[in-house]
Motif scaffolding. Structure first.
Motif, PDB file in Angstrom:
ATOM      1  N   ALA A 121       0.801  -1.230   0.000  1.00 46.79           N
ATOM      2  CA  ALA A 121       0.000   0.000   0.000  1.00 46.79           C
ATOM      3  C   ALA A 121       0.834   1.281   0.000  1.00 46.79           C
ATOM      4  O   ALA A 121       0.477   2.229  -0.689  1.00 46.79           O
ATOM      5  N   PRO A 122       1.960   1.353   0.744  1.00 43.73           N
ATOM      6  CA  PRO A 122       2.727   2.605   0.722  1.00 43.73           C
ATOM      7  C   PRO A 122       3.317   2.869  -0.662  1.00 43.73           C
ATOM      8  O   PRO A 122       3.568   1.938  -1.434  1.00 43.73           O
ATOM      9  N   SER A 123       3.565   4.132  -0.927  1.00 37.86           N
ATOM     10  CA  SER A 123       4.139   4.491  -2.227  1.00 37.86           C
ATOM     11  C   SER A 123       5.597   4.043  -2.347  1.00 37.86           C
ATOM     12  O   SER A 123       6.113   3.902  -3.449  1.00 37.86           O
ATOM     13  N   ASP A 124       6.243   3.813  -1.215  1.00 39.05           N
ATOM     14  CA  ASP A 124       7.646   3.376  -1.222  1.00 39.05           C
ATOM     15  C   ASP A 124       7.817   2.165  -0.301  1.00 39.05           C
ATOM     16  O   ASP A 124       8.350   2.283   0.792  1.00 39.05           O
ATOM     17  N   PRO A 125       7.378   0.973  -0.748  1.00 41.81           N
ATOM     18  CA  PRO A 125       7.471  -0.212   0.113  1.00 41.81           C
ATOM     19  C   PRO A 125       8.919  -0.518   0.505  1.00 41.81           C
ATOM     20  O   PRO A 125       9.836  -0.337  -0.295  1.00 41.81           O
ATOM     21  N   SER A 126       9.083  -0.969   1.733  1.00 45.06           N
ATOM     22  CA  SER A 126      10.416  -1.330   2.231  1.00 45.06           C
ATOM     23  C   SER A 126      10.743  -2.761   1.806  1.00 45.06           C
ATOM     24  O   SER A 126       9.896  -3.481   1.278  1.00 45.06           O
ATOM     25  N   SER A 127      11.971  -3.180   2.082  1.00 45.06           N
ATOM     26  CA  SER A 127      12.361  -4.562   1.756  1.00 45.06           C
ATOM     27  C   SER A 127      11.529  -5.549   2.568  1.00 45.06           C
ATOM     28  O   SER A 127      11.168  -6.618   2.080  1.00 45.06           O
ATOM     29  N   GLN A 128      11.188  -5.181   3.803  1.00 46.37           N
ATOM     30  CA  GLN A 128      10.329  -6.033   4.630  1.00 46.37           C
ATOM     31  C   GLN A 128       8.937  -6.138   4.019  1.00 46.37           C
ATOM     32  O   GLN A 128       8.333  -7.206   4.014  1.00 46.37           O
ATOM     33  N   ASP A 129       8.448  -5.036   3.474  1.00 49.20           N
ATOM     34  CA  ASP A 129       7.129  -5.050   2.825  1.00 49.20           C
ATOM     35  C   ASP A 129       7.135  -6.001   1.628  1.00 49.20           C
ATOM     36  O   ASP A 129       6.199  -6.772   1.422  1.00 49.20           O
ATOM     37  N   PHE A 130       8.214  -5.946   0.835  1.00 50.91           N
ATOM     38  CA  PHE A 130       8.323  -6.843  -0.321  1.00 50.91           C
ATOM     39  C   PHE A 130       8.394  -8.304   0.123  1.00 50.91           C
ATOM     40  O   PHE A 130       7.810  -9.185  -0.512  1.00 50.91           O
ATOM     41  N   ALA A 131       9.096  -8.566   1.235  1.00 51.36           N
ATOM     42  CA  ALA A 131       9.214  -9.936   1.747  1.00 51.36           C
ATOM     43  C   ALA A 131       7.846 -10.466   2.194  1.00 51.36           C
ATOM     44  O   ALA A 131       7.492 -11.618   1.913  1.00 51.36           O
ATOM     45  N   VAL A 132       7.072  -9.628   2.881  1.00 45.64           N
ATOM     46  CA  VAL A 132       5.731 -10.044   3.333  1.00 45.64           C
ATOM     47  C   VAL A 132       4.836 -10.304   2.126  1.00 45.64           C
ATOM     48  O   VAL A 132       4.116 -11.309   2.062  1.00 45.64           O
ATOM     49  N   ALA A 133       4.882  -9.418   1.129  1.00 45.27           N
ATOM     50  CA  ALA A 133       4.064  -9.588  -0.079  1.00 45.27           C
ATOM     51  C   ALA A 133       4.470 -10.855  -0.816  1.00 45.27           C
ATOM     52  O   ALA A 133       3.611 -11.592  -1.326  1.00 45.27           O
ATOM     53  N   SER A 134       5.769 -11.145  -0.851  1.00 44.61           N
ATOM     54  CA  SER A 134       6.256 -12.354  -1.524  1.00 44.61           C
ATOM     55  C   SER A 134       5.732 -13.611  -0.828  1.00 44.61           C
ATOM     56  O   SER A 134       5.287 -14.562  -1.481  1.00 44.61           O
ATOM     57  N   SER A 135       5.760 -13.623   0.509  1.00 48.78           N
ATOM     58  CA  SER A 135       5.234 -14.771   1.263  1.00 48.78           C
ATOM     59  C   SER A 135       3.739 -14.948   0.991  1.00 48.78           C
ATOM     60  O   SER A 135       3.251 -16.076   0.855  1.00 48.78           O
ATOM     61  N   ALA A 136       3.025 -13.837   0.907  1.00 46.25           N
ATOM     62  CA  ALA A 136       1.584 -13.905   0.630  1.00 46.25           C
ATOM     63  C   ALA A 136       1.330 -14.433  -0.788  1.00 46.25           C
ATOM     64  O   ALA A 136       0.372 -15.184  -1.015  1.00 46.25           O
ATOM     65  N   ARG A 137       2.184 -14.066  -1.722  1.00 44.28           N
ATOM     66  CA  ARG A 137       2.028 -14.577  -3.101  1.00 44.28           C
ATOM     67  C   ARG A 137       2.246 -16.084  -3.153  1.00 44.28           C
ATOM     68  O   ARG A 137       1.554 -16.789  -3.883  1.00 44.28           O
ATOM     69  N   VAL A 138       3.221 -16.573  -2.378  1.00 48.46           N
ATOM     70  CA  VAL A 138       3.455 -18.021  -2.307  1.00 48.46           C
ATOM     71  C   VAL A 138       2.209 -18.709  -1.751  1.00 48.46           C
ATOM     72  O   VAL A 138       1.746 -19.733  -2.285  1.00 48.46           O
ATOM     73  N   MET A 139       1.656 -18.132  -0.672  1.00 51.74           N
ATOM     74  CA  MET A 139       0.436 -18.699  -0.086  1.00 51.74           C
ATOM     75  C   MET A 139      -0.700 -18.688  -1.106  1.00 51.74           C
ATOM     76  O   MET A 139      -1.450 -19.653  -1.237  1.00 51.74           O
TER      77      MET A 139
END
Length: 202
Positions: A141-159
């Motif tokens: 959601a933020p305009s500038d996602p952090s590396s942690q944000d990308f990691a969480v989104a990646s885990s959700a994509r795997v799920m």
């Protein structure tokens, strides 16, 4: 109306009332009160000077301190808007928590933050897919996602991919079940159409 003696003494009486030898009321200056008042005034003046020095020192920041305060204010706004964006995504489970730093002006500024996000599977593949999509939306959601944000989104994509695979298997099994039923039904129908031959001895 009753007023205690201490109250009268404290509200500024610098004299005492006594009876002289002829039992006449006499007003006398109270030397202890005068000294005490002078001491109290000195203490008040000293504390007021200290407070003024503190307020002056906080108002009179150096250029570097002013620049640092400006940087901290900008970071505070950035962190708070970043975490607010995470909360709007739909998978946030509570409020944001912040890490603070005190600036040279004595104020506390948010320099980091986090929002808890619930990444839970569902009872059906469709529910798991919806949950994963909500997590991805919150993380990105933020305009500038952090590396942690990308990691969480990646885990959700795997799920989400696993849930989609499960859904595909269920659809495939359902179709195969229908195909199996259909072929069995056709086989049974073909057998009924052919007349049964019974050989009778002559």
């Amino acid at each position: 109306m009753e007023i205690g003696l201490n109250t009268l003494y404290n509200i500024g009486s610098n004299y005492s009332i006594k009876l002289n030898k002829d039992e006449i009321l006499v007003y006398e200056d109270d030397p202890l009160r005068k000294n005490k008042t002078t001491d109290e005034k000195k203490q008040e003046n000293t504390s007021q000077k200290k407070e003024l020095e503190k307020s002056k020192s906080s108002k009179e920041l150096s250029q570097d301190e002013k620049r640092l305060v400006g940087d901290l204010q900008a970071r505070d706004m950035e962190v708070r808007s970043h975490e607010a964006a995470h909360q709007s995504g739909g998978a946030a489970t509570g409020g944001a928590s912040y890490t603070y730093q005190q600036g040279p002006d004595g104020k506390m500024y948010a320099i980091g933050g986090e929002v808890s996000v619930s990444m839970r599977g569902g009872s059906t593949p469709d529910e798991s897919i919806r949950n994963a999509m909500a997590v991805i939306a919150s993380a990105m959601a933020p305009s500038d996602p952090s590396s942690q944000d990308f990691a969480v989104a990646s885990s959700a994509r795997v799920m989400m991919m696993k849930a989609q695979q499960q859904k595909s298997k269920e659809i495939q099994n359902e179709l195969l079940g229908k195909e199996t039923y259909k072929s069995e039904a056709e086989k049974n129908n073909n057998e009924k159409e052919e007349p049964s031959r019974i050989d009778v001895p002559a």
